[in-house]
Motif scaffolding. Sequence first.
Motif, PDB file in Angstrom:
ATOM      1  N   LYS A 232      15.900   1.125  26.050  1.00  0.00           N
ATOM      2  CA  LYS A 232      15.995   1.096  24.463  1.00  0.00           C
ATOM      3  C   LYS A 232      15.063   1.806  23.800  1.00  0.00           C
ATOM      4  O   LYS A 232      13.725   1.903  24.276  1.00  0.00           O
ATOM      5  N   LYS A 233      15.381   2.705  23.035  1.00  0.00           N
ATOM      6  CA  LYS A 233      14.457   3.440  21.969  1.00  0.00           C
ATOM      7  C   LYS A 233      13.467   2.519  21.411  1.00  0.00           C
ATOM      8  O   LYS A 233      13.843   1.451  20.815  1.00  0.00           O
ATOM      9  N   VAL A 234      12.288   2.750  21.463  1.00  0.00           N
ATOM     10  CA  VAL A 234      10.862   2.022  21.103  1.00  0.00           C
ATOM     11  C   VAL A 234      10.717   2.507  19.421  1.00  0.00           C
ATOM     12  O   VAL A 234      10.730   3.557  19.159  1.00  0.00           O
ATOM     13  N   ASP A 235      10.828   1.448  18.543  1.00  0.00           N
ATOM     14  CA  ASP A 235      10.735   1.993  17.393  1.00  0.00           C
ATOM     15  C   ASP A 235       8.866   2.361  17.022  1.00  0.00           C
ATOM     16  O   ASP A 235       7.983   1.270  17.254  1.00  0.00           O
ATOM     17  N   MET A 236       8.532   3.414  16.823  1.00  0.00           N
ATOM     18  CA  MET A 236       7.275   4.149  16.965  1.00  0.00           C
ATOM     19  C   MET A 236       6.699   4.061  15.504  1.00  0.00           C
ATOM     20  O   MET A 236       5.947   4.774  15.093  1.00  0.00           O
ATOM     21  N   HIS A 237       7.402   3.418  14.541  1.00  0.00           N
ATOM     22  CA  HIS A 237       6.960   3.198  13.119  1.00  0.00           C
ATOM     23  C   HIS A 237       5.650   2.451  13.123  1.00  0.00           C
ATOM     24  O   HIS A 237       5.401   1.157  13.442  1.00  0.00           O
ATOM     25  N   LEU A 238       4.420   3.076  12.739  1.00  0.00           N
ATOM     26  CA  LEU A 238       3.303   2.328  12.602  1.00  0.00           C
ATOM     27  C   LEU A 238       2.618   2.357  11.425  1.00  0.00           C
ATOM     28  O   LEU A 238       2.821   3.156  10.441  1.00  0.00           O
ATOM     29  N   PRO A 239       1.756   1.519  10.861  1.00  0.00           N
ATOM     30  CA  PRO A 239       0.959   1.523   9.765  1.00  0.00           C
ATOM     31  C   PRO A 239       0.327   2.851   9.491  1.00  0.00           C
ATOM     32  O   PRO A 239      -0.282   3.342  10.440  1.00  0.00           O
ATOM     33  N   LYS A 240       0.198   3.425   8.229  1.00  0.00           N
ATOM     34  CA  LYS A 240      -0.493   4.376   7.929  1.00  0.00           C
ATOM     35  C   LYS A 240      -1.954   4.167   7.783  1.00  0.00           C
ATOM     36  O   LYS A 240      -2.284   3.183   7.763  1.00  0.00           O
ATOM     37  N   LEU A 241      -2.670   5.315   7.968  1.00  0.00           N
ATOM     38  CA  LEU A 241      -4.241   5.325   8.029  1.00  0.00           C
ATOM     39  C   LEU A 241      -4.742   5.681   6.391  1.00  0.00           C
ATOM     40  O   LEU A 241      -5.860   6.042   6.468  1.00  0.00           O
ATOM     41  N   ASP A 242      -3.975   5.306   5.489  1.00  0.00           N
ATOM     42  CA  ASP A 242      -4.460   5.585   4.187  1.00  0.00           C
ATOM     43  C   ASP A 242      -5.686   5.023   3.747  1.00  0.00           C
ATOM     44  O   ASP A 242      -6.507   5.585   3.026  1.00  0.00           O
ATOM     45  N   ASP A 243      -5.867   3.823   4.204  1.00  0.00           N
ATOM     46  CA  ASP A 243      -7.000   3.029   3.700  1.00  0.00           C
ATOM     47  C   ASP A 243      -8.172   3.754   4.804  1.00  0.00           C
ATOM     48  O   ASP A 243      -9.215   3.044   4.450  1.00  0.00           O
ATOM     49  N   ALA A 244      -8.171   4.401   5.672  1.00  0.00           N
ATOM     50  CA  ALA A 244      -9.327   4.689   6.608  1.00  0.00           C
ATOM     51  C   ALA A 244     -10.110   5.632   5.998  1.00  0.00           C
ATOM     52  O   ALA A 244     -10.190   6.883   6.423  1.00  0.00           O
ATOM     53  N   VAL A 245     -10.647   5.235   4.813  1.00  0.00           N
ATOM     54  CA  VAL A 245     -11.647   6.280   4.158  1.00  0.00           C
ATOM     55  C   VAL A 245     -12.853   5.551   3.697  1.00  0.00           C
ATOM     56  O   VAL A 245     -12.705   4.579   3.171  1.00  0.00           O
ATOM     57  N   LEU A 246     -14.099   5.947   3.607  1.00  0.00           N
ATOM     58  CA  LEU A 246     -15.137   5.347   3.631  1.00  0.00           C
ATOM     59  C   LEU A 246     -15.593   5.454   1.938  1.00  0.00           C
ATOM     60  O   LEU A 246     -16.056   4.418   1.286  1.00  0.00           O
ATOM     61  N   ASP A 247     -15.171   6.553   1.339  1.00  0.00           N
ATOM     62  CA  ASP A 247     -15.462   6.827   0.011  1.00  0.00           C
ATOM     63  C   ASP A 247     -14.291   7.650  -0.812  1.00  0.00           C
ATOM     64  O   ASP A 247     -14.223   8.650  -0.756  1.00  0.00           O
ATOM     65  N   PRO A 248     -13.439   6.688  -1.254  1.00  0.00           N
ATOM     66  CA  PRO A 248     -12.051   7.129  -1.803  1.00  0.00           C
ATOM     67  C   PRO A 248     -12.566   8.330  -3.006  1.00  0.00           C
ATOM     68  O   PRO A 248     -11.621   9.098  -3.281  1.00  0.00           O
TER      69      PRO A 248
END
Length: 260
Positions: A232-248
């Motif tokens: 069965k095909k694995v769902d590869m939808h993963l959380p985004k890395l949008d919050d991975a920033v130290l100084d927005p």
Amino acid sequence: MFKRIRQDINSVFDRDPAARNLWDVLTTYPGVHAIIWYRVAHFLWHKGLKWLARFIATIARWFTGIEIHPAAKIGDRVFIDHGMGVVIGETAEIGDDCTLYHGVTLGGTSWQEGKRHPTLGARVVVGAGAKILGPITVGDDARVGSNAVVIKDVPADKTVVGIPGRIVTRSTDEALKKRKQIAEKIGFDAYGVTQGADDPIEKAIYSLLDHVQAQDERLAQLSKEVERLGGKKVDMHLPKLDDAVLDPDDPEQAAHLHKS
């Protein structure tokens, strides 16, 4: 003693582009004044005139804001830039050609007599506000970052930053190339943040991100193989890395947040 004082004064011109002439240095550099007072006090200390030496050191502190115990050992051409708040303890040793900035403490961690303050090798640079504590050794040509708290020995030619102080090294060219490739693939500009940066916390965070991204790639490959074998095909939808920033607010760090 006068030869050493002359060398101390001349060293200012090598390490401070703001120094214009001899009169300027002699009249407006508290770090130079403190070293001159220290040379006198240190001479008297070893002549057995210890109260007078301590009294001179106290007078020097009033005028310069720099406290140097007359028993401390300070090498040639040591430069204390700005100076205010510098404290150098009784058993501290400073090698030739060292540079200290304001707020530096070479302090002890024990009330016991004997060696209890740090030893700096030659050409060590200690940034503003750094604390080097205990009978540790900082090797030749080492660098201590501003506000670092160093409580362990530092090898020669290393840079220490943070609290507690950690030795930092730059990434290899191969590691930087790989990180850039990963960043381009996921639209995350980690390379732009870490390039040239020595902050150990940033490095730890981005090392973890590299590891996570590598895991994602392996999972994607594994999913394809499972699908190819009839699974069965694995769902590869993963959380985004949008919050991975130290100084927005930093446009370079936040660049990936605005990509569509």
